[in-house]
Write a protein that holds these residues in place. Structure first.
Motif: not given
Ligand SMILES: Cc1cc2nc3c(=O)[nH]c(=O)nc-3n(C[C@H](O)[C@H](O)[C@H](O)COP(=O)(O)OP(=O)(O)OC[C@H]3O[C@@H](n4cnc5c(N)ncnc54)[C@H](O)[C@@H]3O)c2cc1C
Length: 330
Positions: A16, A36-39, A43-44, A46, A159, A162, A279
């Motif tokens: 993000g 690293v990102d799970k998406g 952007g998260g 965004l 967040p 999490q 969200w």
């Protein structure tokens, strides 16, 4: 996913705005970074979604700029056509620009991510972190995929609830005061309704309606008037208490109920498609006063950042990521 590299990259959890800003600052200073990102994309919160020919922002809708660091970044993004001024107030002009991205809000994150990659940083998407644990000399990250990473310097921008789950899953013992600080950070949810229409809705110029928590919807965005969608499409954000109350209800019923509430802004237009987006951690109730927290200094430095620190919203996330990176550079 690559394992630990020879020059010991800083690992950043979250692509993000906070994570990408931290990554950009670190690579600019010559540090190696791995984000690293799970998406599936960067952007998260965004977040931009396509429905048919329409394009809708369904997380952050716009942002303001106050500080010099954010100003410099946004000026560069404006020069490259990534960011533009939407308006200078929604129901009245107060002179302060409200910024948006003509290609949808994820464009700002994509632009930052491209900069990180072109400076040698790496970004792995679709990688959900399952736990953070320790070895004798490093942090160990275990992913749902079964892969793992080790690092000395770790920035986590998910967040806070999490992040605590990740730390607890790895049985990391935090100092009691750090844990108490983190447990005190809570978030409000937002339920968003996304609709595409057969004709223009009944929303006045400039296509954004900002309302209070006393109203059913705190923000209503006409994505076509805003300039991001070629087809008529509206985003409605339900207020925090409705979002919390309806969180566990049947999504079809929630969608039907909120569409009925949205009718005054749809005018004569007919809904072509409607979707619900929930969200859970839309924004902190009360952000922590500091821009980041050093949650631990052994076996390496663990920095927590994101919009829960130093100020909420888009600029707060930027400031937090920047400050988190700089604390690793001193
Ligand atoms: C509905 C809504 C409306 C908003 N409206 C506005 C607005 O109009 N103006 C404004 O300024 N702000 C707005 N905001 C707030 C703004 O979007 C956020 O403050 C900002 O984008 C937060 O950035 P961040 O980097 O701190 O967090 P995020 O963008 O949430 O990034 C955290 C990243 O961590 C990743 N992650 C989490 N857990 C894991 C895991 N286990 N493994 C791997 N990756 C993980 C996530 O996928 C995510 O990409 C809004 C937010 C929402 C949800």
């Amino acid at each position: 996913m690559s394992a630990e590299s020879s020059n010991d990259p800083v690992v950043i959890v979250g692509a993000g705005l906070a994570g990408l800003t931290a990554a950009r600052e670190l690579v600019a200073a010559g540090r190696s970074v791995h984000v690293v990102d799970k998406g599936r994309g960067v952007g998260g919160r965004l977040a931009t979604r396509r429905i048919g020919d329409a394009r809708l922002d369904h997380g952050a809708q716009f942002f303001t700029v106050r500080g010099n660091d954010f100003r410099a970044t946004i000026d560069a993004a404006i020069d490259q056509g990534i960011v533009a001024v939407w308006c200078r107030g929604f129901d009245s002009h107060d002179g302060y620009p409200r910024y948006y991205c003509p290609d949808g809000m994820t464009a700002l994150a994509k632009w930052l991510a491209n900069g990180v990659r072109s400076s040698g940083g790496t970004i792995s998407l679709g990688e959900r972190l399952a736990s953070i644990s320790t070895t004798s000399d490093s942090w160990q990250l275990l992913f749902d995929s079964g892969e793992s990473l080790k690092t000395t310097d770790l920035i986590v921008t998910s967040p806070v609830p999490q992040t605590l789950d990740l730390i607890d899953a790895g049985s990391v013992e935090l100092d009691a005061d750090v844990r108490a600080t983190l447990e005190a950070i809570t978030y409000k949810p937002t339920v968003a309704v996304l609709v595409t229409l057969d004709s223009a809705p009944s929303i006045p110029s400039p296509g954004g309606i900002q309302q209070s928590e006393a109203d059913t919807f705190t923000f209503i965005a006409d994505n076509q008037q805003k300039g991001i969608s070629s087809a008529p499409a509206v985003t409605f954000h339900a207020n925090g208490s409705i979002s919390a109350q309806r969180w566990d209800d049947d999504p079809h019923v929630v969608l039907t109920d909120l569409l009925a509430e949205a009718q005054p802004w749809l005018g004569a237009a007919t809904v072509v498609e409607a979707q619900l987006k929930k969200w859970k951690f839309a924004g902190p109730h009360q952000p922590h006063a500091d821009r980041y927290i050093v949650a631990a200094r052994a076996p390496g430095t663990l920095v927590l950042a994101g919009d829960a620190f130093g100020g909420p919203k888009v600029e707060g996330a930027f400031n937090s990521g920047l400050a988190a990176a700089r604390t690793l550079l001193v």
